[in-house]
Design an enzyme around this catalytic site. Sequence first.
Site, PDB file in Angstrom:
ATOM      1  N   LYS A  34      -5.777  -8.586 -12.703  1.00  0.00           N
ATOM      2  CA  LYS A  34      -4.615  -7.688 -12.609  1.00  0.00           C
ATOM      3  C   LYS A  34      -4.284  -7.426 -11.147  1.00  0.00           C
ATOM      4  O   LYS A  34      -5.128  -7.639 -10.258  1.00  0.00           O
ATOM      5  CB  LYS A  34      -4.929  -6.375 -13.347  1.00  0.00           C
ATOM      6  CG  LYS A  34      -6.078  -5.579 -12.739  1.00  0.00           C
ATOM      7  CD  LYS A  34      -6.529  -4.452 -13.676  1.00  0.00           C
ATOM      8  CE  LYS A  34      -7.652  -3.655 -13.053  1.00  0.00           C
ATOM      9  NZ  LYS A  34      -8.283  -2.724 -14.005  1.00  0.00           N
ATOM     10  N   ARG A 129      -8.076   8.611 -21.199  1.00  0.00           N
ATOM     11  CA  ARG A 129      -6.888   8.080 -20.545  1.00  0.00           C
ATOM     12  C   ARG A 129      -6.084   7.295 -21.584  1.00  0.00           C
ATOM     13  O   ARG A 129      -4.898   7.477 -21.735  1.00  0.00           O
ATOM     14  CB  ARG A 129      -7.334   7.181 -19.382  1.00  0.00           C
ATOM     15  CG  ARG A 129      -6.263   6.762 -18.437  1.00  0.00           C
ATOM     16  CD  ARG A 129      -6.831   5.985 -17.261  1.00  0.00           C
ATOM     17  NE  ARG A 129      -7.489   4.741 -17.665  1.00  0.00           N
ATOM     18  CZ  ARG A 129      -7.943   3.820 -16.801  1.00  0.00           C
ATOM     19  NH1 ARG A 129      -7.816   4.008 -15.497  1.00  0.00           N
ATOM     20  NH2 ARG A 129      -8.520   2.724 -17.244  1.00  0.00           N
ATOM     21  N   TYR A 253       1.450   7.378  18.114  1.00  0.00           N
ATOM     22  CA  TYR A 253       2.317   8.432  17.591  1.00  0.00           C
ATOM     23  C   TYR A 253       1.610   9.776  17.555  1.00  0.00           C
ATOM     24  O   TYR A 253       0.432   9.864  17.196  1.00  0.00           O
ATOM     25  CB  TYR A 253       2.752   8.084  16.167  1.00  0.00           C
ATOM     26  CG  TYR A 253       3.844   7.043  16.106  1.00  0.00           C
ATOM     27  CD1 TYR A 253       5.080   7.272  16.690  1.00  0.00           C
ATOM     28  CD2 TYR A 253       3.628   5.839  15.456  1.00  0.00           C
ATOM     29  CE1 TYR A 253       6.095   6.309  16.614  1.00  0.00           C
ATOM     30  CE2 TYR A 253       4.624   4.883  15.370  1.00  0.00           C
ATOM     31  CZ  TYR A 253       5.863   5.130  15.960  1.00  0.00           C
ATOM     32  OH  TYR A 253       6.848   4.186  15.884  1.00  0.00           O
ATOM     33  N   MET A 301       3.311   1.493  11.652  1.00  0.00           N
ATOM     34  CA  MET A 301       3.772   0.628  10.566  1.00  0.00           C
ATOM     35  C   MET A 301       3.305  -0.819  10.735  1.00  0.00           C
ATOM     36  O   MET A 301       2.863  -1.466   9.776  1.00  0.00           O
ATOM     37  CB  MET A 301       5.304   0.668  10.470  1.00  0.00           C
ATOM     38  CG  MET A 301       5.843  -0.088   9.274  1.00  0.00           C
ATOM     39  SD  MET A 301       7.625  -0.020   9.130  1.00  0.00           S
ATOM     40  CE  MET A 301       7.878   1.640   8.548  1.00  0.00           C
TER      41      MET A 301
HETATM   42  C1  LIG Z   1      -9.696  -2.849 -13.943  1.00  0.00           C
HETATM   43  C2  LIG Z   1     -10.519  -2.798 -15.184  1.00  0.00           C
HETATM   44  C3  LIG Z   1     -11.753  -3.465 -15.248  1.00  0.00           C
HETATM   45  C4  LIG Z   1     -12.432  -4.056 -14.047  1.00  0.00           C
HETATM   46  O1  LIG Z   1     -13.091  -2.999 -13.376  1.00  0.00           O
HETATM   47  P1  LIG Z   1     -13.973  -3.261 -12.064  1.00  0.00           P
HETATM   48  O2  LIG Z   1     -14.531  -1.930 -11.728  1.00  0.00           O
HETATM   49  O3  LIG Z   1     -13.010  -3.741 -11.032  1.00  0.00           O
HETATM   50  O4  LIG Z   1     -14.983  -4.271 -12.426  1.00  0.00           O
HETATM   51  C5  LIG Z   1     -12.400  -3.529 -16.478  1.00  0.00           C
HETATM   52  N1  LIG Z   1     -11.871  -2.922 -17.567  1.00  0.00           N
HETATM   53  C6  LIG Z   1     -10.707  -2.234 -17.530  1.00  0.00           C
HETATM   54  C7  LIG Z   1     -10.202  -1.581 -18.768  1.00  0.00           C
HETATM   55  C8  LIG Z   1     -10.001  -2.130 -16.336  1.00  0.00           C
HETATM   56  O5  LIG Z   1      -8.870  -1.437 -16.294  1.00  0.00           O
END
Ligand SMILES: *Cc1c(COP(=O)(O)O)cnc(C)c1O
Length: 357
Positions: A34, A129, A253, A301
């Site tokens: 992802k 969640r 800055y 930036m």
């Molecule tokens: C992102 C995610 C993972 C991977 O988690 P890591 O801590 O990066 O290994 C696994 N399961 C779900 C549901 C996630 O959202």
Amino acid sequence: MRPLVATIDLSAIRHNYLLAKACAPERLAFAVVKANAYGHGAREVVSALPEADGFIVACLEEAGEVRALHGKARVLLLQGCFEAKEYLMAAQLALDVVVQSREQAEALLGSTLNRPLNVWLKLDSGMHRLGFAAEELRAWHARLAAAEQVAELNLISHFACADQPEHPLNRIQLDCYRSLDDLAFDCRSLANSAAILTRPGAHMDWLRPGIMLYGASPFADRPAAELGLKPAMTLGGSLIAVREVPAGDSVGYGASWVAARPTRIGTISCGYADGYPRSAPAGTPVLVCGQRVPLVGRVSMDMLTVDLSAVPEAQVGSPVELWGAQLPVDEVAGACGTIGYELLSKVTARVPRRHRY
Ligand SMILES: *Cc1c(COP(=O)(O)O)cnc(C)c1O
């Protein structure tokens, strides 16, 4: 070209994937890709893992990209479908889908698909969640097990505190998960990177390694190298300017940093628009000529500045590493009050990625 590049070591990612699998022999593993493979480039990462059992994505766009590269691998859509027509697309792409709410389950049962989908019923085991409470999930299991839209019926849940192995919530979540052992599921999945590395009792059938693939640690107190992981991304560049700043003068800055003594200041072509956090405080480590120097002044930036006192040989063109092979991203993240996940996934599109095979 502006001297800033993210070099991605794909052989490190392969090494880390195999390490995840070695933690749980005989189990299968989704490589979590992802968010553009946590900033590493989803296409290249997917192509570099032809042996992966499957991939995990967060949205349909990402799923389409993975499916185009990998005709056969399982591709799991983490948050599921948000509109009825997305189930049609999921079926077309032969995805595995999470079903995490009543709305999603009803939309699935209301759709006419050209082929049934592998469904992962999401259990809310305590993170609160997404997902169904255990009793609710039992009811949906009964309805979905017989549904024509469903091929495999699987169980998935997620730990809130796996990065703190002693946290009592881990046990509570595992017990909640196991309370559904009497239900017939084709596959079960629970373990993210931290649980893969510390909780064999949570490995189930399918692992879900994310951050560990990219060679960063899921734990605040255990360096990635100690876990046998190899860093995949090196964010590097070179000095684009060097100057002497007299004692009492400020840099950057807001004039927030003032030289206590005459100081050689180096300027690096990397800023918050590249994904380097603006919140990085003075003292955050940066490597120049392979040596650690402290960041000074505010990150702007497109640039940041460092104190070169420790590296007298540094000059315009000298090599810089913001994080990577020699400076763990987790250490930089710690200095900035965040985690490696955030730094890696926020490297912006402006930064060219160079992939090494
Ligand atoms: C992102 C995610 C993972 C991977 O988690 P890591 O801590 O990066 O290994 C696994 N399961 C779900 C549901 C996630 O959202």
